[in-house]
Write a protein that holds these residues in place. Structure first.
Motif, PDB file in Angstrom:
ATOM      1  N   ILE A 158     115.180 -39.931   5.724  1.00 15.45           N
ATOM      2  CA  ILE A 158     116.337 -40.782   6.036  1.00 15.45           C
ATOM      3  C   ILE A 158     117.617 -40.087   5.569  1.00 15.45           C
ATOM      4  O   ILE A 158     117.620 -39.343   4.586  1.00 15.45           O
ATOM      5  N   ALA A 159     118.692 -40.347   6.272  1.00 10.99           N
ATOM      6  CA  ALA A 159     119.946 -39.641   6.036  1.00 10.99           C
ATOM      7  C   ALA A 159     120.701 -40.203   4.832  1.00 10.99           C
ATOM      8  O   ALA A 159     120.554 -41.370   4.471  1.00 10.99           O
ATOM      9  N   PHE A 160     121.537 -39.367   4.234  1.00  8.04           N
ATOM     10  CA  PHE A 160     122.450 -39.771   3.175  1.00  8.04           C
ATOM     11  C   PHE A 160     123.425 -40.801   3.751  1.00  8.04           C
ATOM     12  O   PHE A 160     123.990 -40.595   4.832  1.00  8.04           O
ATOM     13  N   PRO A 161     123.641 -41.949   3.083  1.00  5.52           N
ATOM     14  CA  PRO A 161     124.405 -43.040   3.701  1.00  5.52           C
ATOM     15  C   PRO A 161     125.908 -42.807   3.805  1.00  5.52           C
ATOM     16  O   PRO A 161     126.600 -43.524   4.519  1.00  5.52           O
ATOM     17  N   LYS A 162     126.430 -41.804   3.090  1.00  2.00           N
ATOM     18  CA  LYS A 162     127.865 -41.550   3.126  1.00  2.00           C
ATOM     19  C   LYS A 162     128.166 -40.287   3.933  1.00  2.00           C
ATOM     20  O   LYS A 162     127.262 -39.512   4.256  1.00  2.00           O
ATOM     21  N   ASP A 163     129.431 -40.062   4.247  1.00  2.00           N
ATOM     22  CA  ASP A 163     129.839 -38.845   4.932  1.00  2.00           C
ATOM     23  C   ASP A 163     129.728 -37.674   3.961  1.00  2.00           C
ATOM     24  O   ASP A 163     130.398 -37.641   2.923  1.00  2.00           O
ATOM     25  N   ILE A 164     128.865 -36.703   4.270  1.00  2.00           N
ATOM     26  CA  ILE A 164     128.581 -35.625   3.328  1.00  2.00           C
ATOM     27  C   ILE A 164     129.820 -34.794   3.040  1.00  2.00           C
ATOM     28  O   ILE A 164     130.122 -34.479   1.881  1.00  2.00           O
ATOM     29  N   LYS A 165     130.570 -34.431   4.093  1.00  2.00           N
ATOM     30  CA  LYS A 165     131.752 -33.599   3.886  1.00  2.00           C
ATOM     31  C   LYS A 165     132.786 -34.323   3.024  1.00  2.00           C
ATOM     32  O   LYS A 165     133.337 -33.756   2.076  1.00  2.00           O
ATOM     33  N   GLU A 166     133.013 -35.576   3.316  1.00  2.00           N
ATOM     34  CA  GLU A 166     133.988 -36.361   2.556  1.00  2.00           C
ATOM     35  C   GLU A 166     133.583 -36.475   1.100  1.00  2.00           C
ATOM     36  O   GLU A 166     134.404 -36.315   0.190  1.00  2.00           O
ATOM     37  N   GLU A 167     132.307 -36.738   0.866  1.00  2.00           N
ATOM     38  CA  GLU A 167     131.815 -36.878  -0.508  1.00  2.00           C
ATOM     39  C   GLU A 167     131.879 -35.533  -1.238  1.00  2.00           C
ATOM     40  O   GLU A 167     132.223 -35.470  -2.423  1.00  2.00           O
ATOM     41  N   ALA A 168     131.541 -34.454  -0.526  1.00  2.00           N
ATOM     42  CA  ALA A 168     131.552 -33.125  -1.133  1.00  2.00           C
ATOM     43  C   ALA A 168     132.963 -32.711  -1.537  1.00  2.00           C
ATOM     44  O   ALA A 168     133.183 -32.167  -2.628  1.00  2.00           O
ATOM     45  N   LEU A 169     133.940 -32.984  -0.672  1.00  2.00           N
ATOM     46  CA  LEU A 169     135.326 -32.632  -1.000  1.00  2.00           C
ATOM     47  C   LEU A 169     135.850 -33.462  -2.161  1.00  2.00           C
ATOM     48  O   LEU A 169     136.594 -32.961  -3.014  1.00  2.00           O
ATOM     49  N   ALA A 170     135.440 -34.724  -2.207  1.00  2.00           N
ATOM     50  CA  ALA A 170     135.835 -35.575  -3.334  1.00  2.00           C
ATOM     51  C   ALA A 170     135.253 -35.034  -4.633  1.00  2.00           C
ATOM     52  O   ALA A 170     135.919 -35.010  -5.681  1.00  2.00           O
ATOM     53  N   LEU A 171     134.010 -34.578  -4.574  1.00  2.00           N
ATOM     54  CA  LEU A 171     133.367 -34.016  -5.757  1.00  2.00           C
ATOM     55  C   LEU A 171     134.051 -32.727  -6.185  1.00  2.00           C
ATOM     56  O   LEU A 171     134.289 -32.492  -7.380  1.00  2.00           O
ATOM     57  N   TYR A 172     134.399 -31.879  -5.218  1.00  2.00           N
ATOM     58  CA  TYR A 172     135.092 -30.631  -5.545  1.00  2.00           C
ATOM     59  C   TYR A 172     136.416 -30.915  -6.250  1.00  2.00           C
ATOM     60  O   TYR A 172     136.761 -30.249  -7.234  1.00  2.00           O
ATOM     61  N   ASN A 173     137.144 -31.874  -5.743  1.00  2.00           N
ATOM     62  CA  ASN A 173     138.442 -32.201  -6.346  1.00  2.00           C
ATOM     63  C   ASN A 173     138.305 -32.697  -7.780  1.00  2.00           C
ATOM     64  O   ASN A 173     139.220 -32.535  -8.592  1.00  2.00           O
ATOM     65  N   VAL A 174     137.152 -33.301  -8.091  1.00  2.00           N
ATOM     66  CA  VAL A 174     136.909 -33.763  -9.465  1.00  2.00           C
ATOM     67  C   VAL A 174     136.635 -32.580 -10.393  1.00  2.00           C
ATOM     68  O   VAL A 174     137.133 -32.526 -11.518  1.00  2.00           O
ATOM     69  N   VAL A 175     135.833 -31.594  -9.920  1.00  2.00           N
ATOM     70  CA  VAL A 175     135.359 -30.534 -10.813  1.00  2.00           C
ATOM     71  C   VAL A 175     136.206 -29.262 -10.749  1.00  2.00           C
ATOM     72  O   VAL A 175     135.996 -28.347 -11.554  1.00  2.00           O
ATOM     73  N   LYS A 176     137.171 -29.174  -9.852  1.00  2.00           N
ATOM     74  CA  LYS A 176     137.835 -27.895  -9.573  1.00  2.00           C
ATOM     75  C   LYS A 176     138.565 -27.303 -10.771  1.00  2.00           C
ATOM     76  O   LYS A 176     138.748 -26.078 -10.844  1.00  2.00           O
ATOM     77  N   GLU A 177     138.982 -28.129 -11.726  1.00  2.00           N
ATOM     78  CA  GLU A 177     139.697 -27.602 -12.888  1.00  2.00           C
ATOM     79  C   GLU A 177     138.761 -27.051 -13.955  1.00  2.00           C
ATOM     80  O   GLU A 177     139.213 -26.429 -14.916  1.00  2.00           O
ATOM     81  N   VAL A 178     137.459 -27.266 -13.786  1.00  2.00           N
ATOM     82  CA  VAL A 178     136.468 -26.713 -14.720  1.00  2.00           C
ATOM     83  C   VAL A 178     135.861 -25.486 -14.045  1.00  2.00           C
ATOM     84  O   VAL A 178     135.123 -25.602 -13.067  1.00  2.00           O
ATOM     85  N   LYS A 179     136.162 -24.336 -14.563  1.00  2.00           N
ATOM     86  CA  LYS A 179     135.910 -23.066 -13.884  1.00  2.00           C
ATOM     87  C   LYS A 179     134.459 -22.865 -13.463  1.00  2.00           C
ATOM     88  O   LYS A 179     134.186 -22.479 -12.329  1.00  2.00           O
ATOM     89  N   ASN A 180     133.529 -23.094 -14.349  1.00  2.00           N
ATOM     90  CA  ASN A 180     132.122 -22.761 -14.080  1.00  2.00           C
ATOM     91  C   ASN A 180     131.240 -24.002 -13.892  1.00  2.00           C
ATOM     92  O   ASN A 180     130.076 -24.001 -14.290  1.00  2.00           O
ATOM     93  N   PHE A 181     131.798 -25.036 -13.283  1.00  2.00           N
ATOM     94  CA  PHE A 181     131.045 -26.257 -13.033  1.00  2.00           C
ATOM     95  C   PHE A 181     130.602 -26.231 -11.569  1.00  2.00           C
ATOM     96  O   PHE A 181     131.372 -26.489 -10.659  1.00  2.00           O
TER      97      PHE A 181
END
Length: 617
Positions: free
Chosen positions: A182-205
């Motif tokens: 079964i598919a992931f219920p959210k938009d993968i690209k949207e969720e991935a970009l949101a996650l990137y924006n959260v972690v982007k200031e931590v260099k090796n995360f």
């Protein structure tokens, strides 16, 4: 030497053609390709020997560790990290366990976070853990990844560790399709970009997971795992760059979590090929060479772990760990030997840690970078695996890419087909699981040691109604059907007795008695072996006296024409009668009513299932 004479200058060189000619003489007419060439399940042939000439056409030769395309490693050392999963139901318990194992040689933690984790919980969980020295890798429910990542990042920032923290959060929205169809219920690209924006200031995360160990645990072949892992990684690259990230920004957040099978040299070559191919893929997206380095965590396979004779799992996981260590991966998790039947305890976790410590601190495998470099065999394997995996990668991309094929269930189906073939190979003993389908411990019991502990991520995903689901991966281990066979024997409360009626030719009767004992021992039957009988009647009388349920005649092919009809008649249906072997007179014996023959060409599992059906009812 005297006069600066070199030893090898005294001998004329020998060509490959001369070697082959000599081998053909020794084969005495047997076909070279059939006798000596290994036809692998990975899609290429392995020759019986390799020479320097075989390396001439390999494009990756001549590079050093740390040089693009990183086939010899992404760094100038081999200091891999030892990871262990932390057990605990509360932040306090997790913290206590983490500090305990860190004090015993671990330098990479695996921590699962529940849905209700809070900032206060993270504070407790990470208390007194030196994040400048310890890698921390989190898993969580996919739907909570962004929220949980924010809590972790806030903690990292509050402690000024943005440039020192090293770790990951395993965001794998493809897991549902792989595990449940079964598919992931959210938009993968949207969720991935949101996650990137959260972690982007931590260099090796790192946060975008390629969990190809799932394919490994479902029975995928090495080139299959690698080909689909590359396509999985490329899916992330496409999603993220289409979302506005640069190739370097995307690649620097991807982490490969790969499995390790027991195919020692080929696994070593797989990781070398993986780095090389991934570097070329990322470069094709326009990234600088420094961004093309593959970060790989390796975890030992669960597909070949067993419940019976479970300590053999230590041998399997040790060679697997060694493959990954010599291949130069970034971190390794060696799974506890008792994982398949209980929650690992302090002893099994300690042994798992020590397996890596032995390789790192006592065998000093961390002191040499890419020791396989230049090996004719390993270099050729690296190129062969890379070629087949690349073909699968290109085919996957041409058909729409990793996600598109997951949504159709095609990747799951292809891997499951490989798993089915491997189960058949185990059933026919083409693939050996020591202690399970060969040389079992006849008297071992396992029913009482199995603890019921249903696997659940705590997300509720396992209980969802999968309307319209596509095919999901089948995670049946290679030993599962044999284990079910033995457990059925245990549960029945009756342990059939198998009596070896050994007679005639000494060498053949001993060999066939050993073969037959191993054969029926796979079902957990009681084996009654003997040194030999002078007459068939003497053997039958002894079998009846012992209460035998099965009598196996063990002799030579030439003698079966005499002994088999006599024994079958003397037994007169008082027990099942079996002939060990496939003699030339088998058709004549079948015509006389003898039905059961066991030999190297039979399907061991199917045959024993049939015996169970007759003997346990």
């Amino acid at each position: 030497m005297a006069n600066n004479e070199k030893l090898f200058d005294m001998f004329s060189p020998t060509s490959t053609e001369e070697w082959v000619a000599k081998i053909n003489v020794d084969l005495k007419g047997a076909d070279f390709n059939k006798k000596l060439v290994w036809r692998t399940n990975e899609g290429f042939n392995v020759q019986p020997f390799y020479r320097r000439d075989d390396l001439k056409e390999l494009s990756h030769m001549g590079t050093l560790p740390g040089q693009f395309p990183y086939v010899r490693g992404t760094r100038d050392n081999n200091d891999w990290l030892i990871r262990q999963q932390v057990q605990g139901d509360t932040p306090e318990a997790i913290n206590k366990e983490a500090l305990h194992i860190l004090d015993r040689g671990v330098d990479s933690l695996g921590i699962h976070l529940g849905r209700d984790i809070t900032a206060e919980g993270i504070d407790i969980l990470l208390k007194d853990i030196d994040l400048k020295r310890v890698e921390v890798n989190f898993t969580c429910c996919m739907g909570k990844a962004v929220e949980i990542a924010k809590i972790i990042v806030d903690y990292i920032k509050a402690h000024g560790l943005e440039n020192d923290f090293k770790g990951s959060i395993d965001f794998n929205p493809f897991k549902r399709l792989l595990r449940h169809g079964i598919a992931f219920p959210k938009d993968i690209k949207e969720e991935a970009l949101a996650l990137y924006n959260v972690v982007k200031e931590v260099k090796n995360f790192r946060c975008f997971a390629v969990d190809s160990f799932m394919l490994n645990n479902a029975g995928a072949y090495i080139t299959q795992e690698l080909g689909y892992a590359l396509s999985w990684g490329a899916e992330w690259m496409t999603l993220l760059t289409e979302g506005g990230l640069t190739a370097c920004e995307a690649a620097s957040r991807i982490k490969f979590n790969m499995g390790i099978s027991s195919n020692y040299f080929m696994e070593l070559a797989k990781f070398r090929a993986a780095r090389m191919l991934w570097a070329e893929i990322v470069k094709a997206y326009g990234a600088e060479e420094e961004c093309c380095k593959m970060v790989v965590h390796a975890v030992t396979s669960q597909f070949n772990q067993t419940i019976y004779d479970a300590h053999v799992n230590l041998l399997r996981s040790q060679t697997e760990t060694m493959s990954a260590a010599l291949a130069g991966v970034d971190s390794i998790e060696t799974l506890p030997f008792d994982l398949q039947y209980k929650q690992p305890d302090e002893f099994s976790e300690r042994i798992a840690r020590n397996q890596q410590l032995l390789l790192r601190e006592e065998s000093h495998l961390n002191k040499v970078v890419d020791p396989a470099g230049g090996s004719y065999y390993i270099e050729t394997l690296t190129a062969s695996i890379a070629k087949v995996a690349w073909e699968l990668f290109c085919k996957t991309e041409e058909e729409g890419g990793f996600l598109a094929l997951l949504e159709k269930g095609k990747i799951q189906h292809e891997v499951n087909e490989s798993g089915v073939k491997r189960h058949v190979d185990v059933a026919r003993r083409k693939e050996i699981l020591l202690g399970t389908n060969q040389y079992p411990n006849f008297n071992e019991k396992a029913l009482d040691k199995i603890e019921k502990d249903p696997a659940s991520c705590g997300c509720g995903c396992a209980s969802e109604v999968a309307d319209g689901a596509v095919e999901a991966l089948n995670f049946d281990r290679a030993a599962s059907q044999f284990e079910q066979l033995r457990l059925d024997t245990e549960r029945s409360g009756k342990r059939p007795k198998v009596f070896m009626l050994t007679i005639g030719n000494l060498a053949m009767r001993l060999a066939r008695a050993q073969f037959s004992a191993n054969f029926f021992g796979c079902a957990g039957y009681e084996i009654i072996d003997n040194i030999g009988f002078n007459t068939v009647k003497e053997g039958i009388d002894a079998a009846i006296e012992k209460g035998a349920d099965v009598v196996v005649l063990c002799s030579s092919d030439d003698e079966y024409a005499q002994y088999a009809p006599e024994a079958f008649k003397e037994l007169d249906g008082r027990a099942m009668f079996v002939v060990a072997g496939a003699p030339a007179c088998m058709d004549e014996l079948k015509a006389q009513g003898i039905e059961e023959f066991i030999h190297v060409r039979v399907n061991v599992l199917d045959t024993l299932v049939k015996f169970n059906a007759k003997l346990l009812n």
